[in-house]
Design an enzyme around this catalytic site. Structure first.
Site, PDB file in Angstrom:
ATOM      1  N   MET A  37       0.909  -1.249  -0.090  1.00 59.70           N
ATOM      2  CA  MET A  37       0.072  -0.119   0.013  1.00 59.70           C
ATOM      3  C   MET A  37       1.083   1.258   0.040  1.00 59.70           C
ATOM      4  SD  MET A  37      -3.165  -0.270  -0.521  1.00 59.70           S
ATOM      5  CE  MET A  37      -3.206   1.577  -0.201  1.00 59.70           C
ATOM      6  N   HIS A  66      -8.518 -12.262   1.218  1.00 59.33           N
ATOM      7  CA  HIS A  66      -7.396 -11.427   1.006  1.00 59.33           C
ATOM      8  C   HIS A  66      -6.391 -12.388   0.668  1.00 59.33           C
ATOM      9  CE1 HIS A  66      -9.709  -8.312   3.163  1.00 59.33           C
ATOM     10  NE2 HIS A  66      -9.259  -7.535   2.592  1.00 59.33           N
ATOM     11  N   HIS A  67      -5.186 -11.513   0.416  1.00 59.70           N
ATOM     12  CA  HIS A  67      -3.939 -12.060   0.077  1.00 59.70           C
ATOM     13  C   HIS A  67      -3.357 -13.036   0.882  1.00 59.70           C
ATOM     14  CE1 HIS A  67      -1.623  -8.985   1.974  1.00 59.70           C
ATOM     15  NE2 HIS A  67      -2.571  -8.099   1.403  1.00 59.70           N
ATOM     16  N   LYS A  76      -1.732 -11.326   4.303  1.00 63.21           N
ATOM     17  CA  LYS A  76      -2.430 -10.328   5.410  1.00 63.21           C
ATOM     18  C   LYS A  76      -2.555 -11.027   6.623  1.00 63.21           C
ATOM     19  CE  LYS A  76      -6.780  -7.779   5.865  1.00 63.21           C
ATOM     20  NZ  LYS A  76      -5.949  -6.464   6.246  1.00 63.21           N
ATOM     21  N   GLY A  90     -10.003  -5.695   8.941  1.00 62.55           N
ATOM     22  CA  GLY A  90     -10.597  -4.560   9.547  1.00 62.55           C
ATOM     23  C   GLY A  90     -11.761  -3.901   8.701  1.00 62.55           C
TER      24      GLY A  90
END
Length: 259
Positions: free
Chosen positions: A19, A152-153, A156, A162
């Site tokens: 990110m 998710h990947h 994570k 979240g």
């Protein structure tokens, strides 16, 4: 008093992560925000011409690069230290890190007494629309079974995500439920007032969230899929621009989307 300059100066923490790198990339396409530097636990040097300082030198980076706002996509332990340093330096904080303990949440609250702090589990505008839709659906379909699945990947850390926790909070506020059940195994008959929660980790999935509401006669599925991390990076930069110059306090991404 709102800042008059047209460009918000952004410092990115977690700059070498997925990110953080995307925030730096997306800022290049904007004229209202610019990344002046980044910090990382993993390395120092440059990314796309931006200096990357070691996380251990965070306070020095604040002084040297004079940012208006921190955009944080690091890890909870580091993030809570960063926001404390930002509060000392009068730098606003946009926090996308999730998985905070009570101590981390307390650090965010304390920082917000001195600087504006916006913490969001997800910076997608689509997720904000999903949250509104979920609340309405649960309110309009009392007694329906509710299941939340997120994917998710493989890298994570926190589970559920979240974003999933934010969705479940909205579900609980809109209906009457008696707890969350995380996965099922063995003799696990479903209770009518529980919320089923399921987390999947695989490959490079950027983020998928599905809410299933069902009774004996029908089912409703609400789904959001992120096609690119750019949607989260752009949202975080929108939040950074919006937050700069505001008074100390806690803010929510829904306020950014509303304007």
């Amino acid at each position: 008093m709102m800042r008059e300059s047209s460009e918000t100066r952004v410092l990115v923490s977690g700059a070498t992560g997925r990110m953080g790198r995307r925030v730096i990339e997306e800022a290049d396409a904007r004229d209202d925000a610019g990344v002046v530097a980044g910090v990382s636990r993993e390395l120092s040097g440059e990314i796309d011409g931006r200096p990357i300082e070691p996380a251990s030198e965070f306070e020095s980076a604040l002084a040297e690069y004079d940012p208006d706002v921190l955009v944080d996509f690091s890890v909870p332990e580091a993030s809570q230290e960063f926001v404390g340093d930002c509060a000392e330096a009068d730098v606003a904080c946009v926090v996308g890190t999730t998985g905070f303990t009570e101590g981390g949440e307390a650090a965010l609250r304390e920082a917000s007494e001195r600087v504006p702090v916006l913490h969001a589990s997800n910076f997608s505008r689509g997720i904000q629309a999903l949250l509104r839709a979920v609340g309405n659906a649960v309110h309009d379909l009392p007694g329906y079974d509710v299941e939340v699945t997120e994917s998710h990947h493989r890298h994570k850390r926190d589970a559920p995500s979240g974003t999933a926790n934010t969705i479940i909070d909205r579900i609980e506020s809109a209906g009457e439920f008696d707890g969350r059940v995380h996965g099922r195994e063995g003799d696990a008959l479903r209770e009518s007032d529980e919320i089923g929660v399921h987390a999947r980790r695989a490959g490079g999935i950027r983020g998928e969230h599905e809410i299933l509401l069902a009774n004996d006669h029908e089912e409703l599925r609400l789904t959001h899929r992120a096609g690119s991390r750019a949607v989260f990076a752009d949202g975080a930069l929108d939040a950074a621009v919006w937050l700069t110059g505001r008074t100390p306090g806690r803010y929510d991404f829904s306020e950014v989307v509303a304007e």
